[in-house]
Design a protein around this motif. Sequence first.
Motif, PDB file in Angstrom:
ATOM      1  N   PHE A  16       0.814  -1.208   0.000  1.00  0.00           N
ATOM      2  CA  PHE A  16       0.000   0.000   0.000  1.00  0.00           C
ATOM      3  C   PHE A  16       0.850   1.261   0.000  1.00  0.00           C
ATOM      4  O   PHE A  16       0.345   2.356  -0.229  1.00  0.00           O
ATOM      5  N   ASP A  17       2.152   1.119   0.264  1.00  0.00           N
ATOM      6  CA  ASP A  17       3.076   2.245   0.191  1.00  0.00           C
ATOM      7  C   ASP A  17       4.480   1.712  -0.060  1.00  0.00           C
ATOM      8  O   ASP A  17       4.680   0.490  -0.187  1.00  0.00           O
ATOM      9  N   ALA A  18       5.462   2.609  -0.126  1.00  0.00           N
ATOM     10  CA  ALA A  18       6.820   2.201  -0.460  1.00  0.00           C
ATOM     11  C   ALA A  18       7.414   1.286   0.608  1.00  0.00           C
ATOM     12  O   ALA A  18       8.142   0.341   0.286  1.00  0.00           O
ATOM     13  N   LEU A  19       7.117   1.544   1.877  1.00  0.00           N
ATOM     14  CA  LEU A  19       7.691   0.727   2.940  1.00  0.00           C
ATOM     15  C   LEU A  19       7.143  -0.695   2.913  1.00  0.00           C
ATOM     16  O   LEU A  19       7.902  -1.665   3.012  1.00  0.00           O
ATOM     17  N   SER A  20       5.837  -0.846   2.777  1.00  0.00           N
ATOM     18  CA  SER A  20       5.267  -2.203   2.727  1.00  0.00           C
ATOM     19  C   SER A  20       5.791  -2.959   1.517  1.00  0.00           C
ATOM     20  O   SER A  20       6.080  -4.159   1.592  1.00  0.00           O
ATOM     21  N   ALA A  21       5.964  -2.268   0.380  1.00  0.00           N
ATOM     22  CA  ALA A  21       6.518  -2.910  -0.813  1.00  0.00           C
ATOM     23  C   ALA A  21       7.963  -3.325  -0.589  1.00  0.00           C
ATOM     24  O   ALA A  21       8.397  -4.395  -1.028  1.00  0.00           O
ATOM     25  N   LYS A  22       8.712  -2.485   0.103  1.00  0.00           N
ATOM     26  CA  LYS A  22      10.114  -2.783   0.387  1.00  0.00           C
ATOM     27  C   LYS A  22      10.232  -4.031   1.263  1.00  0.00           C
ATOM     28  O   LYS A  22      11.104  -4.882   1.050  1.00  0.00           O
ATOM     29  N   LEU A  23       9.357  -4.162   2.237  1.00  0.00           N
ATOM     30  CA  LEU A  23       9.371  -5.351   3.095  1.00  0.00           C
ATOM     31  C   LEU A  23       9.049  -6.607   2.280  1.00  0.00           C
ATOM     32  O   LEU A  23       9.627  -7.677   2.521  1.00  0.00           O
ATOM     33  N   ILE A  24       8.143  -6.487   1.320  1.00  0.00           N
ATOM     34  CA  ILE A  24       7.807  -7.630   0.461  1.00  0.00           C
ATOM     35  C   ILE A  24       9.042  -8.095  -0.305  1.00  0.00           C
ATOM     36  O   ILE A  24       9.314  -9.294  -0.411  1.00  0.00           O
ATOM     37  N   THR A  25       9.802  -7.151  -0.835  1.00  0.00           N
ATOM     38  CA  THR A  25      11.015  -7.535  -1.576  1.00  0.00           C
ATOM     39  C   THR A  25      12.070  -8.120  -0.647  1.00  0.00           C
ATOM     40  O   THR A  25      12.779  -9.063  -1.006  1.00  0.00           O
ATOM     41  N   GLN A  26      12.186  -7.570   0.560  1.00  0.00           N
ATOM     42  CA  GLN A  26      13.171  -8.085   1.513  1.00  0.00           C
ATOM     43  C   GLN A  26      12.877  -9.516   1.924  1.00  0.00           C
ATOM     44  O   GLN A  26      13.797 -10.278   2.254  1.00  0.00           O
ATOM     45  N   GLU A  27      11.610  -9.897   1.882  1.00  0.00           N
ATOM     46  CA  GLU A  27      11.228 -11.271   2.198  1.00  0.00           C
ATOM     47  C   GLU A  27      11.182 -12.152   0.942  1.00  0.00           C
ATOM     48  O   GLU A  27      10.666 -13.257   0.962  1.00  0.00           O
ATOM     49  N   ARG A  28      11.728 -11.631  -0.159  1.00  0.00           N
ATOM     50  CA  ARG A  28      12.008 -12.383  -1.386  1.00  0.00           C
ATOM     51  C   ARG A  28      10.766 -12.852  -2.144  1.00  0.00           C
ATOM     52  O   ARG A  28      10.787 -13.893  -2.794  1.00  0.00           O
ATOM     53  N   TYR A  29       9.706 -12.070  -2.077  1.00  0.00           N
ATOM     54  CA  TYR A  29       8.591 -12.317  -2.980  1.00  0.00           C
ATOM     55  C   TYR A  29       8.960 -11.759  -4.346  1.00  0.00           C
ATOM     56  O   TYR A  29       9.733 -10.809  -4.462  1.00  0.00           O
ATOM     57  N   GLU A  30       8.383 -12.337  -5.391  1.00  0.00           N
ATOM     58  CA  GLU A  30       8.817 -12.009  -6.746  1.00  0.00           C
ATOM     59  C   GLU A  30       7.940 -10.983  -7.456  1.00  0.00           C
ATOM     60  O   GLU A  30       8.301 -10.491  -8.528  1.00  0.00           O
ATOM     61  N   LEU A  31       6.800 -10.667  -6.882  1.00  0.00           N
ATOM     62  CA  LEU A  31       5.930  -9.645  -7.466  1.00  0.00           C
ATOM     63  C   LEU A  31       4.999  -9.122  -6.391  1.00  0.00           C
ATOM     64  O   LEU A  31       4.822  -9.742  -5.339  1.00  0.00           O
ATOM     65  N   THR A  32       4.407  -7.967  -6.665  1.00  0.00           N
ATOM     66  CA  THR A  32       3.456  -7.388  -5.728  1.00  0.00           C
ATOM     67  C   THR A  32       2.378  -6.642  -6.501  1.00  0.00           C
ATOM     68  O   THR A  32       2.436  -6.518  -7.728  1.00  0.00           O
ATOM     69  N   PHE A  33       1.396  -6.163  -5.767  1.00  0.00           N
ATOM     70  CA  PHE A  33       0.234  -5.470  -6.335  1.00  0.00           C
ATOM     71  C   PHE A  33      -0.072  -4.308  -5.411  1.00  0.00           C
ATOM     72  O   PHE A  33      -0.105  -4.480  -4.186  1.00  0.00           O
ATOM     73  N   MET A  34      -0.280  -3.130  -5.966  1.00  0.00           N
ATOM     74  CA  MET A  34      -0.692  -2.001  -5.142  1.00  0.00           C
ATOM     75  C   MET A  34      -2.205  -2.067  -4.957  1.00  0.00           C
ATOM     76  O   MET A  34      -2.981  -1.755  -5.864  1.00  0.00           O
ATOM     77  N   SER A  85      -5.788   3.440  -0.531  1.00  0.00           N
ATOM     78  CA  SER A  85      -6.725   4.495  -0.155  1.00  0.00           C
ATOM     79  C   SER A  85      -6.739   4.691   1.359  1.00  0.00           C
ATOM     80  O   SER A  85      -6.725   5.827   1.853  1.00  0.00           O
ATOM     81  N   ALA A  86      -6.743   3.591   2.091  1.00  0.00           N
ATOM     82  CA  ALA A  86      -6.721   3.683   3.552  1.00  0.00           C
ATOM     83  C   ALA A  86      -5.433   4.330   4.044  1.00  0.00           C
ATOM     84  O   ALA A  86      -5.444   5.172   4.946  1.00  0.00           O
ATOM     85  N   SER A  87      -4.306   3.954   3.421  1.00  0.00           N
ATOM     86  CA  SER A  87      -3.008   4.454   3.856  1.00  0.00           C
ATOM     87  C   SER A  87      -2.782   5.907   3.479  1.00  0.00           C
ATOM     88  O   SER A  87      -2.303   6.701   4.287  1.00  0.00           O
ATOM     89  N   ARG A  88      -3.117   6.256   2.245  1.00  0.00           N
ATOM     90  CA  ARG A  88      -2.779   7.598   1.751  1.00  0.00           C
ATOM     91  C   ARG A  88      -3.752   8.674   2.207  1.00  0.00           C
ATOM     92  O   ARG A  88      -3.345   9.772   2.606  1.00  0.00           O
ATOM     93  N   ILE A  89      -5.070   8.380   2.146  1.00  0.00           N
ATOM     94  CA  ILE A  89      -6.046   9.427   2.486  1.00  0.00           C
ATOM     95  C   ILE A  89      -6.919   9.051   3.680  1.00  0.00           C
ATOM     96  O   ILE A  89      -7.817   9.810   4.047  1.00  0.00           O
ATOM     97  N   GLY A  90      -6.683   7.883   4.275  1.00  0.00           N
ATOM     98  CA  GLY A  90      -7.451   7.484   5.444  1.00  0.00           C
ATOM     99  C   GLY A  90      -8.924   7.343   5.158  1.00  0.00           C
ATOM    100  O   GLY A  90      -9.773   7.654   6.002  1.00  0.00           O
ATOM    101  N   ALA A  91      -9.248   6.849   3.959  1.00  0.00           N
ATOM    102  CA  ALA A  91     -10.647   6.755   3.545  1.00  0.00           C
ATOM    103  C   ALA A  91     -10.869   5.433   2.823  1.00  0.00           C
ATOM    104  O   ALA A  91      -9.926   4.824   2.305  1.00  0.00           O
ATOM    105  N   PRO A  92     -12.130   4.956   2.770  1.00  0.00           N
ATOM    106  CA  PRO A  92     -12.412   3.669   2.138  1.00  0.00           C
ATOM    107  C   PRO A  92     -12.232   3.703   0.625  1.00  0.00           C
ATOM    108  O   PRO A  92     -12.262   4.766  -0.005  1.00  0.00           O
ATOM    109  N   ASP A  93     -12.075   2.515   0.053  1.00  0.00           N
ATOM    110  CA  ASP A  93     -11.870   2.351  -1.382  1.00  0.00           C
ATOM    111  C   ASP A  93     -13.210   2.445  -2.100  1.00  0.00           C
ATOM    112  O   ASP A  93     -13.781   1.455  -2.537  1.00  0.00           O
ATOM    113  N   LEU A  94     -13.697   3.684  -2.231  1.00  0.00           N
ATOM    114  CA  LEU A  94     -14.996   3.943  -2.863  1.00  0.00           C
ATOM    115  C   LEU A  94     -14.857   5.019  -3.928  1.00  0.00           C
ATOM    116  O   LEU A  94     -15.733   5.870  -4.102  1.00  0.00           O
TER     117      LEU A  94
END
Length: 297
Positions: free
Chosen positions: A23-41, A47-56
């Motif tokens: 959901f942000d750069a830090l969570s994505a960075k942790l995914i790579t550090q744990e050696r996953y090969e792909l991710t999805f934003m 929406s929850a992380s950036r604007i504190g609001a639901p995905d509507l």
Amino acid sequence: MTQANNLKVLLAQDRCHVMPCCFDALSAKLITQERYELTFMSGFAASASRIGAPDLGLMSYGEVVDQARNINDAINIPMIADGDTGYGNAMNVRRTVTGMAKAGCASVMIEDQLAPKRCGHTPGKAVVERSEAFDRIRAAVDAREELRAQGNDVLILARTDARHEHGLGEAIFRAETFAKLGADILFVEAPHSEGEMREICNSLPGPKMANIVEGGETPDLPNAALHDIGFSIAAYPLSLMAAAMQAMVETLREMRGDNRPKLMKFTELRQRVGFEDYYYESEKYDTSNRNHRSEMP
């Protein structure tokens, strides 16, 4: 190779890739550090992380592209971006796909929900008519072909939410048409049973994605079962955000009682954020080290 090409290589493997969603750069960075090969934003989580609001449909195109760019700058694995409905008509879809590709995304998801869209496992969602749904994917594919002609690339992940309102047959028909129009990956949202998941994979060509929301409508099956059914990707859109929110709420409650919560050690936190890498690289530049050593000659 481009990240789109890296994603193609992964999809060609006889595997179902576990894909934790960021959901942000830090969570994505942790995914790579744990050696996953792909991710999805995840649109829900971003929406929850950036604007504190639901995905509507509250996050704008510009905010989503900016979030994707920040994430891609922090990682070196393919990331699929949630392009929602494309933020308008077919021309907006073209702009969305182009913008996401230029921001470094390996793939963009475009869906057939009525705007403003809703999370696929929440009430009240509806889809547009077939003609509009198909035009969105045509526009996305056209944008992809223009990018390829310019030496760039992006894959189109075509999503349908028709299962909720019109049944599985309509959802499969739409997804099959998306494939004929040139979509690279197919995603039928919210099947209600393992039987429906098998019908989806048996009926549709090419790579398919399963979306596993803990507590949602789709069965949370083991990865081996998802591979056997025929999925190439298993997305977990809320696992990291739910875990992070649970930990933050528990920590805040502990602090209110003047207790000391269990935390990641400061040394590991610094390392995962990137302090040590920064210091190592900065050693090459005299002026970058002034804050870490005496200024005396």
